[in-house]
Design a protein around this motif. Sequence first.
Motif, PDB file in Angstrom:
ATOM      1  N   ALA A  19      47.430  32.253  45.126  1.00  0.00           N
ATOM      2  CA  ALA A  19      46.014  32.044  44.861  1.00  0.00           C
ATOM      3  C   ALA A  19      45.130  32.791  45.858  1.00  0.00           C
ATOM      4  O   ALA A  19      43.973  33.039  45.585  1.00  0.00           O
ATOM      5  CB  ALA A  19      45.687  30.555  44.890  1.00  0.00           C
ATOM      6  N   GLN A  20      45.662  33.143  47.000  1.00  0.00           N
ATOM      7  CA  GLN A  20      44.862  33.819  48.017  1.00  0.00           C
ATOM      8  C   GLN A  20      44.862  35.328  47.789  1.00  0.00           C
ATOM      9  O   GLN A  20      45.851  35.901  47.359  1.00  0.00           O
ATOM     10  CB  GLN A  20      45.415  33.517  49.404  1.00  0.00           C
ATOM     11  CG  GLN A  20      45.294  32.066  49.777  1.00  0.00           C
ATOM     12  CD  GLN A  20      45.983  31.778  51.095  1.00  0.00           C
ATOM     13  OE1 GLN A  20      46.782  32.565  51.581  1.00  0.00           O
ATOM     14  NE2 GLN A  20      45.670  30.652  51.667  1.00  0.00           N
ATOM     15  N   GLN A  21      43.730  35.931  48.109  1.00  0.00           N
ATOM     16  CA  GLN A  21      43.626  37.378  47.972  1.00  0.00           C
ATOM     17  C   GLN A  21      44.387  38.084  49.077  1.00  0.00           C
ATOM     18  O   GLN A  21      44.384  37.645  50.221  1.00  0.00           O
ATOM     19  CB  GLN A  21      42.154  37.793  48.061  1.00  0.00           C
ATOM     20  CG  GLN A  21      41.372  37.574  46.818  1.00  0.00           C
ATOM     21  CD  GLN A  21      39.921  37.972  47.016  1.00  0.00           C
ATOM     22  OE1 GLN A  21      39.084  37.109  46.971  1.00  0.00           O
ATOM     23  NE2 GLN A  21      39.636  39.229  47.233  1.00  0.00           N
ATOM     24  N   THR A  22      45.019  39.176  48.734  1.00  0.00           N
ATOM     25  CA  THR A  22      45.662  40.012  49.737  1.00  0.00           C
ATOM     26  C   THR A  22      44.877  41.303  49.939  1.00  0.00           C
ATOM     27  O   THR A  22      45.083  42.011  50.903  1.00  0.00           O
ATOM     28  CB  THR A  22      47.103  40.349  49.337  1.00  0.00           C
ATOM     29  OG1 THR A  22      47.088  40.956  48.046  1.00  0.00           O
ATOM     30  CG2 THR A  22      47.971  39.095  49.319  1.00  0.00           C
ATOM     31  N   LYS A  23      43.978  41.581  49.014  1.00  0.00           N
ATOM     32  CA  LYS A  23      43.079  42.736  49.125  1.00  0.00           C
ATOM     33  C   LYS A  23      41.665  42.253  48.842  1.00  0.00           C
ATOM     34  O   LYS A  23      41.441  41.436  47.957  1.00  0.00           O
ATOM     35  CB  LYS A  23      43.459  43.825  48.121  1.00  0.00           C
ATOM     36  CG  LYS A  23      44.791  44.456  48.402  1.00  0.00           C
ATOM     37  CD  LYS A  23      45.092  45.553  47.415  1.00  0.00           C
ATOM     38  CE  LYS A  23      46.471  46.142  47.711  1.00  0.00           C
ATOM     39  NZ  LYS A  23      46.857  47.119  46.708  1.00  0.00           N
ATOM     40  N   VAL A  24      40.724  42.786  49.582  1.00  0.00           N
ATOM     41  CA  VAL A  24      39.325  42.413  49.413  1.00  0.00           C
ATOM     42  C   VAL A  24      38.554  43.671  49.021  1.00  0.00           C
ATOM     43  O   VAL A  24      38.542  44.645  49.775  1.00  0.00           O
ATOM     44  CB  VAL A  24      38.743  41.821  50.720  1.00  0.00           C
ATOM     45  CG1 VAL A  24      37.266  41.531  50.594  1.00  0.00           C
ATOM     46  CG2 VAL A  24      39.507  40.557  51.111  1.00  0.00           C
ATOM     47  N   PRO A  25      37.917  43.647  47.851  1.00  0.00           N
ATOM     48  CA  PRO A  25      37.137  44.824  47.470  1.00  0.00           C
ATOM     49  C   PRO A  25      35.923  44.993  48.373  1.00  0.00           C
ATOM     50  O   PRO A  25      35.269  44.021  48.746  1.00  0.00           O
ATOM     51  CB  PRO A  25      36.722  44.544  46.025  1.00  0.00           C
ATOM     52  CG  PRO A  25      36.907  43.091  45.819  1.00  0.00           C
ATOM     53  CD  PRO A  25      37.893  42.606  46.829  1.00  0.00           C
ATOM     54  N   SER A  26      35.644  46.214  48.714  1.00  0.00           N
ATOM     55  CA  SER A  26      34.465  46.566  49.503  1.00  0.00           C
ATOM     56  C   SER A  26      33.456  47.194  48.547  1.00  0.00           C
ATOM     57  O   SER A  26      33.767  48.186  47.890  1.00  0.00           O
ATOM     58  CB  SER A  26      34.873  47.552  50.592  1.00  0.00           C
ATOM     59  OG  SER A  26      33.736  48.098  51.204  1.00  0.00           O
ATOM     60  N   VAL A 105      36.788  36.629  47.258  1.00  0.00           N
ATOM     61  CA  VAL A 105      36.093  37.167  48.428  1.00  0.00           C
ATOM     62  C   VAL A 105      35.810  38.644  48.190  1.00  0.00           C
ATOM     63  O   VAL A 105      36.673  39.393  47.752  1.00  0.00           O
ATOM     64  CB  VAL A 105      36.920  36.998  49.725  1.00  0.00           C
ATOM     65  CG1 VAL A 105      36.189  37.609  50.920  1.00  0.00           C
ATOM     66  CG2 VAL A 105      37.238  35.528  49.982  1.00  0.00           C
ATOM     67  N   ILE A 106      34.570  39.026  48.481  1.00  0.00           N
ATOM     68  CA  ILE A 106      34.122  40.420  48.388  1.00  0.00           C
ATOM     69  C   ILE A 106      33.494  40.773  49.729  1.00  0.00           C
ATOM     70  O   ILE A 106      32.799  39.954  50.327  1.00  0.00           O
ATOM     71  CB  ILE A 106      33.048  40.575  47.280  1.00  0.00           C
ATOM     72  CG1 ILE A 106      33.644  40.280  45.908  1.00  0.00           C
ATOM     73  CG2 ILE A 106      32.421  41.957  47.312  1.00  0.00           C
ATOM     74  CD1 ILE A 106      32.600  40.187  44.811  1.00  0.00           C
ATOM     75  N   LEU A 107      33.734  41.987  50.212  1.00  0.00           N
ATOM     76  CA  LEU A 107      33.086  42.439  51.438  1.00  0.00           C
ATOM     77  C   LEU A 107      31.910  43.337  51.045  1.00  0.00           C
ATOM     78  O   LEU A 107      32.104  44.338  50.364  1.00  0.00           O
ATOM     79  CB  LEU A 107      34.074  43.210  52.322  1.00  0.00           C
ATOM     80  CG  LEU A 107      33.531  43.520  53.712  1.00  0.00           C
ATOM     81  CD1 LEU A 107      34.608  43.227  54.769  1.00  0.00           C
ATOM     82  CD2 LEU A 107      33.107  44.957  53.819  1.00  0.00           C
TER      83      LEU A 107
END
Length: 162
Positions: A19-26, A105-107
């Motif tokens: 369920a957790q993100q391993t990559k966060v889009p920028s 999560v998004i950066l």
Amino acid sequence: MKNLIKILFLLLTFTVTKAQQTKVPSIKYEELEKRIRQEKDKLLVVNFWSTTCAPCVKELPDFMEVNKKYVGNQKFKMILVSLDRLVDMERVIKFIKNKNLTAEVILLDDIKRMNTWIPRFEKNWDGNIPVTIFYKNGEKIHFNDGEMSKENLENTIVKNLP
């Protein structure tokens, strides 16, 4: 019986990890704005935060608890917009894992233009975080400046969830 418990534990661990993100889009501001407009027929909770912001970190467990409660509702979506720097991406990913963040999560990699995009989100936003903005059908319906209590978060959701 012990084997059954071990199997259930492994499945639960796999489910939580998955369920957790391993990559966060920028992304840049325009992409986030477009994304908000595209979330039609939903109550969208957008929380602006940073790994270095103590009030942000303090409120996130409550946000995750509330997100868990509504995550199965097709009319609800929570997005956590990190204002950490792009060079701190690994810290953000580690934070997601350590704090068990299950919302998307998004950066937002657009710090240089913050004086341009902050007033477009909310004219009364002075740039401090945390900030939470609620959208319904792509339109802003509520702005919360500062730390948000679990009770206030839930009340706002219940009042506005279609």
